[in-house]
Design an enzyme around this catalytic site. Structure first.
Site, PDB file in Angstrom:
ATOM      1  N   HIS A 165      93.755   6.774  33.457  1.00 40.67           N
ATOM      2  CA  HIS A 165      93.667   7.650  34.642  1.00 40.67           C
ATOM      3  C   HIS A 165      93.781   9.127  34.234  1.00 40.67           C
ATOM      4  CE1 HIS A 165      94.341   7.858  39.272  1.00 40.67           C
ATOM      5  NE2 HIS A 165      93.789   8.969  38.828  1.00 40.67           N
ATOM      6  N   ARG A 207      88.855   4.901  42.015  1.00 45.11           N
ATOM      7  CA  ARG A 207      90.096   4.166  42.203  1.00 45.11           C
ATOM      8  C   ARG A 207      89.897   2.709  41.786  1.00 45.11           C
ATOM      9  NH1 ARG A 207      92.212   8.363  42.240  1.00 45.11           N
ATOM     10  NH2 ARG A 207      93.424   9.354  43.897  1.00 45.11           N
TER      11      ARG A 207
HETATM   12  P1  NDP Z   1      85.083  14.016  48.892  1.00 43.97           P
HETATM   13  O1  NDP Z   1      85.852  13.674  50.124  1.00 43.97           O
HETATM   14  O2  NDP Z   1      84.648  15.424  48.696  1.00 43.97           O
HETATM   15  O3  NDP Z   1      83.780  13.084  48.771  1.00 43.97           O
HETATM   16  C1  NDP Z   1      83.779  11.750  49.122  1.00 43.97           C
HETATM   17  C2  NDP Z   1      82.360  11.209  49.092  1.00 43.97           C
HETATM   18  O4  NDP Z   1      82.416   9.783  49.273  1.00 43.97           O
HETATM   19  C3  NDP Z   1      81.479  11.769  50.204  1.00 43.97           C
HETATM   20  O5  NDP Z   1      80.162  11.938  49.751  1.00 43.97           O
HETATM   21  C4  NDP Z   1      81.548  10.649  51.251  1.00 43.97           C
HETATM   22  O6  NDP Z   1      80.417  10.562  52.102  1.00 43.97           O
HETATM   23  C5  NDP Z   1      81.573   9.423  50.361  1.00 43.97           C
HETATM   24  N1  NDP Z   1      82.092   8.267  51.105  1.00 43.97           N
HETATM   25  C6  NDP Z   1      83.281   8.136  51.743  1.00 43.97           C
HETATM   26  N2  NDP Z   1      83.370   6.938  52.352  1.00 43.97           N
HETATM   27  C7  NDP Z   1      82.208   6.294  52.104  1.00 43.97           C
HETATM   28  C8  NDP Z   1      81.679   5.031  52.468  1.00 43.97           C
HETATM   29  N3  NDP Z   1      82.369   4.173  53.243  1.00 43.97           N
HETATM   30  N4  NDP Z   1      80.432   4.705  52.040  1.00 43.97           N
HETATM   31  C9  NDP Z   1      79.718   5.571  51.282  1.00 43.97           C
HETATM   32  N5  NDP Z   1      80.159   6.794  50.898  1.00 43.97           N
HETATM   33  C10 NDP Z   1      81.395   7.139  51.297  1.00 43.97           C
HETATM   34  O7  NDP Z   1      86.021  13.547  47.667  1.00 43.97           O
HETATM   35  P2  NDP Z   1      86.088  14.155  46.192  1.00 43.97           P
HETATM   36  O8  NDP Z   1      84.713  14.232  45.657  1.00 43.97           O
HETATM   37  O9  NDP Z   1      86.917  15.388  46.162  1.00 43.97           O
HETATM   38  O10 NDP Z   1      86.937  13.000  45.451  1.00 43.97           O
HETATM   39  C11 NDP Z   1      86.431  11.689  45.327  1.00 43.97           C
HETATM   40  C12 NDP Z   1      87.469  10.753  44.728  1.00 43.97           C
HETATM   41  O11 NDP Z   1      87.583  10.936  43.329  1.00 43.97           O
HETATM   42  C13 NDP Z   1      88.909  10.916  45.193  1.00 43.97           C
HETATM   43  O12 NDP Z   1      89.107  10.342  46.472  1.00 43.97           O
HETATM   44  C14 NDP Z   1      89.682  10.189  44.124  1.00 43.97           C
HETATM   45  O13 NDP Z   1      89.828   8.829  44.473  1.00 43.97           O
HETATM   46  C15 NDP Z   1      88.796  10.307  42.897  1.00 43.97           C
HETATM   47  N6  NDP Z   1      89.421  11.109  41.841  1.00 43.97           N
HETATM   48  C16 NDP Z   1      89.767  10.502  40.646  1.00 43.97           C
HETATM   49  C17 NDP Z   1      90.314  11.225  39.621  1.00 43.97           C
HETATM   50  C18 NDP Z   1      90.612  10.615  38.285  1.00 43.97           C
HETATM   51  O14 NDP Z   1      91.229  11.268  37.440  1.00 43.97           O
HETATM   52  N7  NDP Z   1      90.207   9.407  37.994  1.00 43.97           N
HETATM   53  C19 NDP Z   1      90.600  12.666  39.767  1.00 43.97           C
HETATM   54  C20 NDP Z   1      90.169  13.223  41.033  1.00 43.97           C
HETATM   55  C21 NDP Z   1      89.625  12.446  42.025  1.00 43.97           C
HETATM   56  P3  NDP Z   1      80.000  11.792  53.084  1.00 43.97           P
HETATM   57  O15 NDP Z   1      79.349  12.796  52.143  1.00 43.97           O
HETATM   58  O16 NDP Z   1      79.059  11.189  54.018  1.00 43.97           O
HETATM   59  O17 NDP Z   1      81.276  12.296  53.695  1.00 43.97           O
HETATM   60  C1  OXD Z   2      93.118  12.609  42.113  1.00 42.97           C
HETATM   61  C2  OXD Z   2      93.444  11.861  40.905  1.00 42.97           C
HETATM   62  O1  OXD Z   2      92.812  12.003  43.130  1.00 42.97           O
HETATM   63  O2  OXD Z   2      94.020  12.451  39.988  1.00 42.97           O
HETATM   64  O3  OXD Z   2      93.154  13.855  42.063  1.00 42.97           O
HETATM   65  O4  OXD Z   2      93.149  10.672  40.807  1.00 42.97           O
END
Ligand code: NDP
Ligand code: OXD
Length: 311
Positions: free
Chosen positions: A274, A226
């Site tokens: 994006h 993001r």
């Molecule tokens: P998940 O919820 O599966 O994973 C999130 C990870 O981030 C976990 O490992 C979590 O830690 C870690 N995390 C959360 N908060 C913190 C923190 N404060 N400090 C350190 N680590 C942290 O999410 P996804 O993998 O499914 O998705 C991740 C992100 O990817 C989405 O939220 C979205 O913003 C982005 N995205 C972007 C897209 C694009 O097209 N650009 C498309 C799809 C997604 P823990 O393992 O300990 O829970």
């Molecule tokens: C998502 C994205 O969060 O598209 O899936 O960014």
């Protein structure tokens, strides 16, 4: 009551969703905002960045279903109905695309394409010293569904992989760091940093003037999570100063990225709109249908968001 689904997104076409949902769940009504009809009939809201305040006007909602993996665009609503579960996409075809993009970014910077692009602008024929994959340290922020898919594909290429998460995670081939105290040692080792974090109050502006200075000099950044994770002015300053060597960016504070933004013209910034992963309706819809079926029979859906945790 007829099962009525409300669709809201300014960036997704409702038609493939309508077709697939009506095919798989015969008898449903599918409404596209702003034609919501009788608000009390809506049981499911299928949304991407709904306007704050919209969801609380739907008194009989059974679930808020995100059209994406990230739910920051839903949780930002101060009037979000607290009793209604928020359900996100879990992979649903996104992981493969995210990993492809991230692998592309890592290889781009690992093989100095950003530096060769600069040399090309002044017709310079000059070989740069190669770095072996086994000597290259790649930092992956976020080891959830998407980040862990990426590291599983990255590790076999022979890179030294570091991971950062909120709670401890053990993944094969990954040197793991976690929590606030883990951030500094993690960044200090990350020559190419790839961001897969969710945007939460804890991760907002996690890459700022102070933390960018913790990276090794000339480190490169791939941000596919993001825009709110990055202090964009601090990143520009770090790029100008050579502290950051290059940035491949897919997400921004303001999207679409304003035409006047310096990222568009910066010689070491690569901009994509994006698209790192785009929900493919046919793949994502089966997860949404499965979740609706689960809720209708009283089971827990997959991908329920911890609203207090923020992801
Ligand atoms: P998940 O919820 O599966 O994973 C999130 C990870 O981030 C976990 O490992 C979590 O830690 C870690 N995390 C959360 N908060 C913190 C923190 N404060 N400090 C350190 N680590 C942290 O999410 P996804 O993998 O499914 O998705 C991740 C992100 O990817 C989405 O939220 C979205 O913003 C982005 N995205 C972007 C897209 C694009 O097209 N650009 C498309 C799809 C997604 P823990 O393992 O300990 O829970
Ligand atoms: C998502 C994205 O969060 O598209 O899936 O960014």
């Amino acid at each position: 009551m007829m099962m009525t689904i409300l669709f809201y997104s300014e960036s997704d076409d409702p038609n493939p969703w309508r077709q697939a949902l009506m095919r798989e769940l015969p008898g449903i009504a599918f409404r596209v905002w702003p034609d919501i009809g009788e608000a009390g009939e809506i049981l499911y809201a299928l949304v991407w960045k709904p306007p704050p305040g919209l969801l609380k006007t739907l008194p009989n909602l059974r679930a808020i279903l995100s059209l994406g993996a990230g739910v920051d665009g839903i949780l930002r609503d101060p009037e979000l109905p607290r009793a209604v579960p928020v359900v996100r996409l879990v992979d649903a075809g996104l992981a493969q695309q995210m990993s492809e993009y991230a692998l592309y970014g890592v290889l781009h910077f690992h093989r100095d394409m950003h530096r060769y692009a600069e040399q090309q602008r002044s017709s310079q024929w000059r070989a740069l010293a190669p770095v072996a994959a086994g000597e290259r340290r790649i930092g992956v922020m976020g080891l959830g569904v998407l980040g862990s898919d990426f590291v599983a594909k990255l590790v076999p290429l022979g890179f030294r992989v570091l991971g950062f998460s909120r709670t401890p995670r053990a993944l094969p081939g990954v040197t793991a760091f976690h929590g606030d105290l883990g951030l500094h040692p993690f960044l200090a080792e990350s020559e190419i940093l790839v961001n897969f974090l969710p945007l939460t109050p804890q991760t907002e502006r996690i890459l700022n003037a102070q933390t960018l200075a913790w990276l090794p000099r000339g480190a490169c950044i791939v941000n596919i999570a993001r825009g709110g994770h990055v202090d964009e002015e601090a990143l520009l300053a770090a790029l100008d100063a050579g502290q950051v060597g290059g940035a491949l960016l897919d997400v921004y504070d303001r999207e679409p990225l304003p035409a006047a933004h310096r990222f568009w013209r910066h010689p070491r910034v690569f901009v994509t709109p994006h698209i790192a992963a785009q929900a493919i309706a046919e793949l994502a819809v089966s997860q949404v249908i499965e979740n609706i079926r689960r809720i209708e029979r009283g089971d827990q859906p997959l991908g329920v968001v911890g609203v207090e945790r923020g992801y």
